[in-house]
Design an enzyme around this catalytic site. Structure first.
Site, short mmCIF file in Angstrom:
data_model
loop_
_atom_site.label_atom_id
_atom_site.label_comp_id
_atom_site.label_asym_id
_atom_site.label_seq_id
_atom_site.Cartn_x
_atom_site.Cartn_y
_atom_site.Cartn_z
N PHE A 158 49.68 49.26 44.21
CA PHE A 158 50.23 48.85 45.51
C PHE A 158 51.68 48.38 45.42
O PHE A 158 52.28 48.06 46.44
CB PHE A 158 49.35 47.83 46.23
CG PHE A 158 48.92 46.64 45.41
CD1 PHE A 158 49.82 45.65 45.07
CD2 PHE A 158 47.58 46.50 45.02
CE1 PHE A 158 49.42 44.55 44.34
CE2 PHE A 158 47.18 45.40 44.27
CZ PHE A 158 48.10 44.42 43.93
N ARG A 205 53.25 32.53 46.41
CA ARG A 205 52.27 32.79 47.46
C ARG A 205 53.02 32.56 48.76
O ARG A 205 53.38 31.45 49.09
CB ARG A 205 51.09 31.81 47.33
CG ARG A 205 49.88 32.20 48.15
CD ARG A 205 48.78 31.17 48.03
NE ARG A 205 48.09 31.16 46.76
CZ ARG A 205 47.16 32.05 46.40
NH1 ARG A 205 46.81 33.01 47.22
NH2 ARG A 205 46.58 31.96 45.23
N LYS A 224 46.43 37.78 53.40
CA LYS A 224 45.10 38.40 53.21
C LYS A 224 44.19 38.07 54.38
O LYS A 224 44.31 37.01 55.01
CB LYS A 224 44.49 37.99 51.88
CG LYS A 224 44.41 36.51 51.66
CD LYS A 224 43.90 36.21 50.25
CE LYS A 224 44.08 34.74 49.94
NZ LYS A 224 43.53 34.29 48.69
N ARG A 237 43.45 42.37 38.68
CA ARG A 237 44.89 42.56 38.91
C ARG A 237 45.48 43.15 37.65
O ARG A 237 45.21 42.66 36.54
CB ARG A 237 45.55 41.22 39.23
CG ARG A 237 47.02 41.31 39.63
CD ARG A 237 47.15 41.76 41.06
NE ARG A 237 48.51 41.82 41.54
CZ ARG A 237 49.04 40.95 42.40
NH1 ARG A 237 48.34 39.93 42.83
NH2 ARG A 237 50.27 41.11 42.85
N GLU A 274 46.83 47.08 53.88
CA GLU A 274 46.31 47.81 52.72
C GLU A 274 44.90 47.31 52.42
O GLU A 274 44.60 46.14 52.67
CB GLU A 274 47.20 47.55 51.49
CG GLU A 274 48.59 48.12 51.62
CD GLU A 274 49.44 47.86 50.37
OE1 GLU A 274 48.96 47.18 49.44
OE2 GLU A 274 50.58 48.34 50.33
N LYS A 280 42.06 45.56 50.53
CA LYS A 280 42.07 44.51 49.51
C LYS A 280 40.97 44.83 48.50
O LYS A 280 39.78 44.58 48.76
CB LYS A 280 41.86 43.13 50.14
CG LYS A 280 41.99 41.99 49.11
CD LYS A 280 41.78 40.63 49.75
CE LYS A 280 42.19 39.49 48.82
NZ LYS A 280 41.45 39.44 47.57
P1 ATP Z 1 40.72 35.70 45.19
O1 ATP Z 1 39.92 34.78 44.33
O2 ATP Z 1 40.30 35.75 46.61
O3 ATP Z 1 40.99 37.03 44.58
P2 ATP Z 1 43.24 35.13 44.38
O4 ATP Z 1 44.01 33.86 44.42
O5 ATP Z 1 42.80 35.65 43.07
O6 ATP Z 1 42.02 34.94 45.29
P3 ATP Z 1 44.27 36.26 46.63
O7 ATP Z 1 45.58 35.63 46.90
O8 ATP Z 1 43.10 35.82 47.38
O9 ATP Z 1 44.03 36.25 45.07
O10 ATP Z 1 44.35 37.73 47.00
C1 ATP Z 1 45.28 38.47 46.49
C2 ATP Z 1 44.63 39.28 45.44
O11 ATP Z 1 44.04 40.45 46.01
C3 ATP Z 1 45.68 39.80 44.53
O12 ATP Z 1 45.87 38.87 43.48
C4 ATP Z 1 45.16 41.12 44.06
O13 ATP Z 1 44.51 40.92 42.83
C5 ATP Z 1 44.15 41.52 45.09
N1 ATP Z 1 44.51 42.74 45.84
C6 ATP Z 1 43.65 43.74 46.09
N2 ATP Z 1 44.23 44.70 46.81
C7 ATP Z 1 45.50 44.32 47.03
C8 ATP Z 1 46.59 44.91 47.73
N3 ATP Z 1 46.48 46.08 48.35
N4 ATP Z 1 47.75 44.23 47.74
C9 ATP Z 1 47.87 43.03 47.11
N5 ATP Z 1 46.87 42.43 46.45
C10 ATP Z 1 45.69 43.06 46.40
#
Ligand code: ATP
Length: 582
Positions: free
Chosen positions: A341, A418, A424, A255, A248, A250
């Protein structure tokens, strides 16, 4: 339970530098709570209820000073002087209480329940005359307290009770006190779907594991969102997920959890704060277009240009992030689209154990793309070339890369975790050091020369989820604008500690310790093995930890709490990824 027992334990928790001691004091406090357990766990967190209930004291430091002056017979000026000397209103209140030498008005000690009830009255008092009402309640508490009691009561009201116990620490202690280790996972899952530590405490105290087992997603109650692991390449992802993968986009936005029950709609942030008021456009569009009895969806809200459909960076709507920022007309001018999503609940039925592919199908059946709601763009494929093209297209379309989702029947929605069901993959991951990290500031070194009066470097830590400790990982001195650099002493003034906080694990001793609270995003050049730092100590090499070389500040992450920082396990994974590239 007497409140003085609580104050005594709070004081012990505050002074210890050892984590084991901290949890043992916490355990003995919880053990002795009896019927007051629920109220006690909230007070340990410096709260009256979970954050999402939005209960706030609504009384400023200025008004507390005024109340203290009235109650102690001093002038406001004198109280302020004492406050400046102490840097803390709690200690100031305690000193004033000591000085008036008048015994508490009521002969018996304050009970915990009395204090909790009074604090709740204070928070709930609203409307005309409420300022006086709040001041009266505080003065009454002051007169009825002993010095140590009013110290902690004042800190709770000011949001400054910092005991160093996160919800996860309290949960662990509750399990030890009232349950068995074998239930720890069930209890954790329940908490992740219904993050109300008071509720879990009450059920555990009643040994009601059955009810705990049945806790799942509940419309209008925020859940802890599912998070993704990282991998270095698409091929690694394919292999890790046994070639059963959907990719999907990103999206780089906010969020967003959207909940509906009856005619109520609520939106929550990743930090579990209710932010409904920041999304009036999304809420009214949802109301107009969809008609579910109840539903919970998970997604990312992204600003975009309605003329071209182009996605904008999320900073353009960062004001919509937390309640404290409030919203002005301007922030509403930039439209948002929520890319959905996931779905956790529909019309009374939990879907968290329904596999991802079926959940996606349910989304497709129920949502047609419109201006405000779209389903995440995705590709289900095991063809390298096709996947790489999709990845390139995601970047071209303004995304950060892709999130791979496991399409096997095992792919449930795991709240708060997690894990490897979601992985990712960003463009940066092809570089040697794959990703930036969100680290917690645990101390600082004084600046010299041009930096005199400011800090020369900050001591940064990762969060070890297993031990619930902050582990030192790097010294950060680069990437600050002068403006940020010289604002740091003020930013940290209230977080200074005169000893190493118990939940900090560091061999390096900074000039000043800070209570771990502020999170900064850091980019570095390389992770190396280091005997000086405690991050992942003895995990990679005996008697050594991991350290980040050439760290540079990217930005301050005011949307993340210390427990949301990059974990030690993630750093170990990043280290392994980096080794692979070399
Ligand atoms: P970052 O600072 O990189 O966003 P994070 O810890 O906030 O790190 P990550 O685990 O890196 O979050 O990445 C997951 C985040 O990506 C999710 O918290 C969500 O907000 C975002 N995201 C965007 N598109 C999607 C998707 N299709 N499915 C799941 N998460 C997604």
């Amino acid at each position: 339970m007497q409140f003085s027992e609580v104050s005594k334990k709070f004081m012990e928790m505050e002074t210890t530098t050892k984590r084991l001691e901290l949890t043992s004091i916490l355990g003995s406090l919880l053990d002795g709570a009896g019927d007051d357990l629920k109220e006690l766990v909230y007070l340990i967190q410096g709260k009256l209820a979970p954050d999402y209930e939005g209960i706030e004291f609504g009384i400023s430091g200025k008004l507390i000073v005024k109340s203290l002056a009235n109650a102690s017979g001093q002038t406001e000026e004198e109280v302020n002087k004492l406050f400046s000397k102490n840097g803390d209103l709690g200690t100031t209140a305690a000193e004033l209480r000591e000085n008036i030498r008048q015994a508490p008005l009521v002969s018996e000690d304050l009970t915990l329940h009395y204090v909790y009830t009074k604090l709740l009255d204070l928070a709930n008092s609203s409307g005309p005359g409420s300022v006086k009402g709040k001041m009266d309640i505080y003065s009454d508490l002051f007169m009825n307290s002993k010095p140590d009691d009013i110290k902690y009561i004042t800190r709770i009201i000011m949001g400054k009770l910092r005991l160093g116990v996160a919800d996860s620490t309290i949960l662990d202690s509750l399990v030890s006190a009232f349950s068995e280790k074998k239930y720890a996972e069930i209890i954790d899952t329940a908490y992740n779907f219904h993050p109300d530590i008071g509720l879990i405490a009450t059920l555990l105290e009643k040994r009601d594991i059955k009810t705990i087992e049945n806790i799942g997603p509940e419309p209008l109650v925020p859940f802890k969102v599912m998070l993704a692991e990282r991998l270095k390449s698409i091929d690694d992802i394919r292999e890790k997920m046994n070639h059963m993968v959907a990719y999907e986009y990103k999206y780089d936005g906010l969020r967003t959890e959207l909940h509906k029950k009856g005619d109520k709609i609520k939106i929550f942030s990743r930090g579990l704060e209710e932010t409904t008021d920041n999304f009036p456009d999304i809420v009214s569009n949802f109301k107009k277009n969809y008609n579910f009895d109840s539903i919970i969806i998970d997604g990312e809200s992204v600003p975009y240009n309605p003329e071209t459909g182009e996605l904008f960076p999320f900073q353009m709507v960062s004001k919509r992030r937390g309640r404290k920022y409030g919203l002005d007309e301007k922030s509403l001018e930039i439209p948002l689209v929520m890319f959905i999503f996931d779905i956790l609940e529909l019309n009374g039925k939990s879907l968290v154990n329904t596999p991802y592919q079926e959940r996606r199908k349910i989304l497709e059946e129920n949502f047609k793309d419109n201006e405000y709601f779209r389903l995440a763009t995705r590709l289900v494929s095991d063809d390298s070339e096709e996947i790489n093209k999709f990845f390139e297209k995601s970047i071209e379309d303004g995304c950060e890369g892709v999130v791979a989702k496991n399409t096997s029947s095992e792919s449930v929605y795991r709240a708060g975790a997690r894990g490897w069901l979601w992985i990712k993959f960003k463009r940066d991951y092809q570089k040697e050091l794959a990703d930036s990290m969100d680290l917690v500031v645990i101390g600082a070194f004084n600046g010299h020369g041009r930096r005199a009066g400011a800090y020369g470097a900050l001591l940064m830590a990762s969060y070890n989820e297993e031990t619930q400790e902050y582990e030192s990982f790097t010294k950060l001195g680069t990437g600050f604008s002068d403006e940020v650099l010289f604002s740091l002493p003020k930013m940290f003034s209230e977080l200074k500690e005169d000893h190493k906080p118990a939940m900090v694990n560091s061999k390096m001793i900074p000039d000043v310790w800070f209570y771990p609270q502020i999170v900064m995003e850091i980019q570095g050049a390389e992770i190396t093995v280091s005997p000086i730092h405690t991050c992942a100590y003895s995990k990679i090499e005996k008697d050594s930890g991991l350290a980040l070389r050439f760290p540079r500040l990217v930005k301050i992450r005011d949307d993340k709490k210390a427990e949301d920082a990059t974990t030690t396990n993630e750093i170990i994974e990043l280290y392994k990824m980096q080794k692979k590239t070399k």
